[in-house]
Motif scaffolding. Structure first.
Motif, PDB file in Angstrom:
ATOM      1  N   PHE A 286      -1.117  -8.437  -4.248  1.00 31.56           N
ATOM      2  CA  PHE A 286      -1.596  -7.373  -3.344  1.00 31.56           C
ATOM      3  C   PHE A 286      -2.610  -6.455  -4.004  1.00 31.56           C
ATOM      4  CE2 PHE A 286       2.620  -8.635  -1.854  1.00 31.56           C
ATOM      5  CZ  PHE A 286       2.260  -9.115  -0.601  1.00 31.56           C
ATOM      6  N   GLU A 287      -2.910  -6.775  -5.252  1.00 27.13           N
ATOM      7  CA  GLU A 287      -3.819  -5.915  -5.994  1.00 27.13           C
ATOM      8  C   GLU A 287      -5.180  -5.735  -5.324  1.00 27.13           C
ATOM      9  OE1 GLU A 287      -3.140  -6.197 -10.246  1.00 27.13           O
ATOM     10  OE2 GLU A 287      -5.264  -5.662 -10.441  1.00 27.13           O
TER      11      GLU A 287
ATOM     12  N   LEU B 254       0.830  -1.206   0.000  1.00 26.56           N
ATOM     13  CA  LEU B 254       0.000   0.000   0.000  1.00 26.56           C
ATOM     14  C   LEU B 254       0.865   1.257   0.000  1.00 26.56           C
ATOM     15  CD1 LEU B 254      -2.817  -1.060   2.518  1.00 26.56           C
ATOM     16  CD2 LEU B 254      -2.984  -0.877   0.027  1.00 26.56           C
TER      17      LEU B 254
ATOM     18  N   CYS C  62      -8.839  -0.764   3.182  1.00 24.02           N
ATOM     19  CA  CYS C  62      -8.240  -1.630   2.169  1.00 24.02           C
ATOM     20  C   CYS C  62      -8.227  -3.093   2.605  1.00 24.02           C
ATOM     21  CB  CYS C  62      -6.807  -1.205   1.875  1.00 24.02           C
ATOM     22  SG  CYS C  62      -6.702   0.366   1.035  1.00 24.02           S
TER      23      CYS C  62
ATOM     24  N   TYR D   6      -5.935  -5.430  -2.308  1.00 22.17           N
ATOM     25  CA  TYR D   6      -5.829  -4.405  -1.255  1.00 22.17           C
ATOM     26  C   TYR D   6      -5.643  -3.025  -1.869  1.00 22.17           C
ATOM     27  CZ  TYR D   6      -5.034  -8.631   1.368  1.00 22.17           C
ATOM     28  OH  TYR D   6      -5.161  -9.873   1.892  1.00 22.17           O
ATOM     29  N   ILE D   7      -4.792  -2.983  -2.894  1.00 17.33           N
ATOM     30  CA  ILE D   7      -4.479  -1.703  -3.525  1.00 17.33           C
ATOM     31  C   ILE D   7      -5.720  -1.098  -4.171  1.00 17.33           C
ATOM     32  CG2 ILE D   7      -3.103  -0.623  -5.342  1.00 17.33           C
ATOM     33  CD1 ILE D   7      -0.934  -2.718  -4.629  1.00 17.33           C
TER      34      ILE D   7
END
Lengths: 244, 182, 182
Positions: free
Chosen positions: C72-73, B11, B27, C75-76
């Motif tokens: 991690f997309e 992030l 998120c 979350y992003i």
């Protein structure tokens, strides 16, 4: 007393209050008991210079000169106290302004120091901040009200007559311009949109070229970047760009 | 490396603005955690120090952001055409100082303290997004009101406007002046 | 970590554009090195893999960029949908500006000022609740009328659309330019 006046000296001051504070400090005057006649005289010398140099703040200096002369005149009048009423020193308002300004001037020094200490640090700027971003046109970060008003002003200024959809004699086709741009991009990694515009005389060609860029953007043959609103657009090869 | 730390790192790398506790939890979604962001950031900071990364995590504008270490400035400057960040003029700094302590303020408020017209400083500060226009005054003139922005906090490396150096009282300043003279 | 690796890392963090061999060497200046950028990047990549960083270096457009790993997309994504800041394309900004100042307007009004079709911008702005459709024009076409929403006012801290900066006020701020040139 003779002042050594130079342009540099005057430009050093942020305004009439700044200049007055300088004179008070230089002549070691008591800010609560300013010798108004002396300071007015010195101040006027500077104002004369500001006018000669046509500094854009000259008007503000002249205004202050008038205020100083008014205070000086009032101080010459005999004081007639009525009963217990306290007579206000004609300088009081000016003194308060000077003191208030002095506080912020001091804070400014602290701001400059903070600026200096932050200067060497650079924030991480995400490369692909949104991998799922579908819109491939330039995205403006953090739009403010100011951007909205600037944009509107810009549009209105450039809005001469409504564009009608009349069919003009075609000087150039979309496909031709796509080919033209591809050719340029084979040779150059980057093209400037403003630079391209300069090449064309006809407005129609400009429009068609712009449409060609949009078409290529849609097909991901090109990428377009713009760092700021109204900045030049930079066109580079996209992921689907075909090398010949 | 545990997953939470990685998520926070991802992030931080992906965000162009400070990562706040609230945004972090938004998120995370269902993978809710009781662990406060500050604690995770502490862990990352220790990692970065140990592995001598060229950057660190800075607490700014109520959140966290990755910034480069000062020693690399000479190289980074080369990336920009105007040799790095542009410095603000004295006039712009004065204007900014007045807005930050007295906000929201009108242009008139600023000019009456500075004693000079401040249009061009205001414009510079709006252009650089350090100030923003925020509504209008209630009075009869309905003048536009100005405030500092998040970018202002970032620019000066502040967590909030409460962290600004205290505006000194007139008496303190004058007392010091007198000492100087002696 | 050797210094060259750190310099490259700092440059990758500070720039959103791909770092090319040419730009890298321009930044190095006198500290010229014979080591090609690719080799240094290889070293960094190995470090990142070993310490399980949430990001990696991607080769793109003849240069290198730091990007987050695909896992991690999810979350992003949250970062951008729930961001407090407004992000708009140039086209959407133009459309929003016209609606703000000329409301209520029809799509035709907007398109005649912008000179291009504005369908997708209008859709984006409606999606983001910055605009809303309120009624129809009286004329023969009975075209839909667009206005700014309550959310728009809240975002910009305005009480009503009457509080938008007037064009004259805009010009006041911009006018200073010429005087500055003296």
């Amino acid at each position: 007393m003779k002042n050594q006046l130079h342009r540099i000296d005057l430009e050093m001051f942020e305004g009439p209050l700044d200049l007055l504070l300088f004179l008070i400090k230089r002549d070691e005057l008591n800010i609560y008991d300013i010798p108004i006649a002396q300071i007015t005289k010195n101040f006027l010398d500077y104002v004369q210079l500001a006018k000669e140099l046509q500094l854009h703040t000259a008007g503000d200096f002249v205004l202050m000169a008038a205020t100083l002369m008014k205070i000086k005149a009032r101080m010459l009048l005999p004081i007639e106290a009525e009963g217990d009423e306290e007579i206000e020193d004609p300088r009081t308002e000016l003194i308060n302004m000077l003191l208030e300004y002095k506080r912020y001037k001091e804070a400014t020094t602290a701001f400059a120091a903070m600026e200096r200490s932050e200067r060497p640090h650079y924030y991480n700027i995400p490369a692909a901040w949104s991998p799922q971003q579908e819109d491939h046109t330039a995205i403006l970060e953090d739009v403010k009200l100011y951007d909205i008003m600037l944009t509107f002003q810009y549009l209105i200024k450039n809005y001469e007559e409504p564009l009608t959809h009349s069919v003009a004699v075609e000087e150039v086709t979309l496909t031709e311009q796509v080919g033209f741009l591809s050719g340029l991009l084979q040779a150059n990694a980057r093209l400037s949109f403003a630079g391209l515009l300069a090449k064309f005389e006809s407005r129609l060609v400009v429009v068609v070229t712009f449409l060609a860029i949009l078409e290529m953007l849609r097909n991901r043959q090109v990428k377009v970047k713009q760092s700021n609103l109204f900045d030049d657009l930079l066109i580079s090869r996209g992921s689907n760009f075909e090398n010949e | 490396m545990n997953e939470l730390k990685q998520i926070v790192e991802a992030l931080l790398i992906a965000t162009p603005e400070p990562l706040t506790e609230a945004r972090f939890h938004a998120c995370l979604g269902e993978n809710e955690t009781k662990l406060p962001l500050a604690e995770i950031v502490e862990g990352l900071t220790a990692d970065y120090e140990k592995s001598e990364r060229a950057y660190f995590i800075k607490e700014v504008a109520g959140g966290y952001q990755i910034v480069t270490r000062a020693e690399f400035e000479p190289y980074i400057k080369g990336l920009f055409s105007k040799s790095g960040k542009l410095r603000l003029s004295q006039a712009a700094l004065e204007t900014l100082a007045i807005v930050s302590y007295k906000q929201p303020v009108t242009r008139n408020d600023i000019e009456s303290i500075r004693g000079v017209s401040s249009d061009s400083s205001l414009r510079t500060l709006l252009d650089r997004k350090l100030l923003e226009i925020r509504g209008r005054e209630d009075g009869p003139g309905r003048a536009l009101l100005y405030r500092t922005s998040i970018e202002f906090l970032q620019y000066f490396g502040l967590n909030s406007v409460k962290d600004l150096p205290r505006l000194r009282e007139v008496e303190d300043i004058l007392a010091e002046d007198e000492e100087d003279l002696i």
